[in-house]
Enzyme design. Structure first.
Site, PDB file in Angstrom:
ATOM      1  CB  CYS A   1      -5.772 -17.163   2.245  1.00 39.34           C
ATOM      2  SG  CYS A   1      -6.544 -15.649   2.832  1.00 39.34           S
TER       3      CYS A   1
ATOM      4  CE1 TYR B   1      -2.900  -5.113   2.825  1.00 38.42           C
ATOM      5  CE2 TYR B   1      -1.232  -5.710   1.213  1.00 38.42           C
ATOM      6  CZ  TYR B   1      -2.401  -5.062   1.534  1.00 38.42           C
ATOM      7  OH  TYR B   1      -3.070  -4.357   0.568  1.00 38.42           O
TER       8      TYR B   1
END
Length: 431
Positions: A389, A296
């Site tokens: 997150c 990612y």
């Protein structure tokens, strides 16, 4: 009748007497019973206030929903986030050291990427923020978590659009032009990009508006029109037209330069981003002989920083634009020991057939898939650095990896001050 807040659930839901659920109360506060249907408690309702309560500085705080904690002092916000993680890991029977959260030295006006949406008030275009859980735009140009320079640009943009009589797009009637304004600012150079998002190609006097904006704010290096051809929930679509200047600005972390476009994925809080990435790489303890896999990988931010410490970096990113930005950034920094791979992360990681010493993963809020996590287990890197997150999906994924890995530490970072969101770095080592 009075109500007393007994506890907070998920940091924002105040549970009161008789299991009444309200918002914006703190523990042990007492308020007059509510008549409002929205179950929102404002400061004027309170009879007894918490010592952790502060005066709300935003006039649309109780309507907007973009911030969660403007009524709470910053030290208490940090304590709540720390305790939330402690409780979450305990409830999921995960034992690990949870380090003290890294605080934000600038808990207000920290966002360097901002989006305002357009509406019409008294026959004039106004820019503002969405009311929570609705399509209604609340006109407001001074959001307290947005960069101050960006707010000034917003104000001038609104004036210019009205001067040239450019209407806001009406979602219900399907008429008008302007949908959103996006502004991105470089932390290192203070340069800005401004994006005018329109429904359809039409933007009368677009180049004049761009020219006047850049004249008023010399730090604006480019003004872009982003064009929507259909109804969409996304702010930016693929079709773009350069109105003036450049499509790119530059930012820097340490000695590494990064080219940023309007579309680039890049953390919105640059001060905390630098701390996050440096802490993650310090915890990884990368040696000069290590091969690092960055999944990612976006525009190559972590990849390029890791390359300063590692023998080789392999980076996988799904988005083609981000992949192309990463290659540009690698070449412009004259770093040649990174291999950037564009493709589905789940599929590409299964094709890695060399020994990986350290794997870095920074997935979206949804976390990683089971197929991806199984591929990590097959690769058996000595160490995994999981940046997240969303603590709930991070915990879910960590439980899957715990069959073969042990969590050495968790380092929270306050990336999104005044909100419930928490960034956290988990360090795992192969058993």
């Amino acid at each position: 009748m009075k109500i007393t807040c007994k506890k907070l659930n998920e940091m924002t839901e105040a549970i009161c007497d008789n299991n009444l659920s309200v918002r914006y109360m703190l523990e042990d506060e007492i308020a007059e019973d509510l008549n409002r249907k929205d179950h929102i408690v404002i400061e004027e309702d309170l009879i007894t206030k918490s010592p952790n309560r502060v005066r709300v500085i935003c006039p649309i705080f109780y309507k907007c929903g973009g911030c969660d904690f403007l009524h709470i002092n910053y030290n208490e916000q940090l304590r709540m986030k720390q305790q939330y993680l402690v409780d979450l890991f305990s409830q999921n029977h995960i034992k690990t050291e949870i380090r003290p959260i890294i605080e934000n030295p600038k808990p207000l006006n920290y966002r360097h990427k901002i989006v305002a949406s357009a509406t019409t008030v008294n026959h004039k275009l106004r820019l503002g923020l969405y009311r929570e859980h609705s399509k209604e735009v609340l006109p407001y140009l001074k959001c307290h978590i947005q960069d101050l320079d960006a707010n000034l640009v917003l104000d001038e943009t609104e004036k210019l659009l009205n001067q040239y009589r450019i209407p806001a797009y009406d979602l219900d009637r399907h008429i008008g032009i302007i949908k959103h304004i996006l502004i991105r600012k470089s932390y290192a150079t203070k340069e800005m990009l401004v994006v005018l998002v329109t429904q359809g190609n039409l933007l009368p006097n677009g180049k004049k508006i761009a020219s006047e904006l850049m004249k008023s704010f010399p730090k604006i290096k480019g003004v872009i029109q982003n064009i929507h051809h259909k109804r969409t929930k996304f702010v930016l679509m693929e079709d773009e037209k350069l109105l003036s200047g450049s499509r790119f600005i530059e930012d820097r972390i340490d000695d590494i330069r990064f080219r940023l476009s309007a579309q680039s994925f890049y953390q919105v809080n640059p001060i905390q981003m630098i701390k996050l990435y440096q802490k993650a790489l310090d915890l990884a303890e990368i040696k000069k002989t290590d091969i690092v896999l960055d999944t990612y990988s976006g525009i190559g931010t972590i990849s390029l920083l890791a390359a300063l410490r590692a023998q080789e970096v392999i980076a996988i990113e799904t988005n083609l634009n981000a992949h192309q930005d990463a290659i540009f950034n690698m070449k412009s920094n004259q770093i040649n020991h990174i291999t950037f791979i564009n493709g589905n992360v789940e599929n590409q990681i299964q094709r890695i057939n060399q020994k990986i010493d350290i794997l870095i993963m920074d997935p979206t809020r949804d976390g990683a898939s089971k197929a991806f996590l199984d591929a990590v287990i097959q690769l058996k890197p000595k160490k995994v650095i999981y940046i997240s997150c969303e603590p709930k999906t991070q915990v879910r994924d960590l439980k899957h990896l715990l069959k073969f890995y042990q969590i050495k530490t968790l380092q929270p970072v306050d990336m999104f001050s005044q909100t419930v969101h928490i960034e956290a770095i988990a360090v795992l080592e192969l058993k």
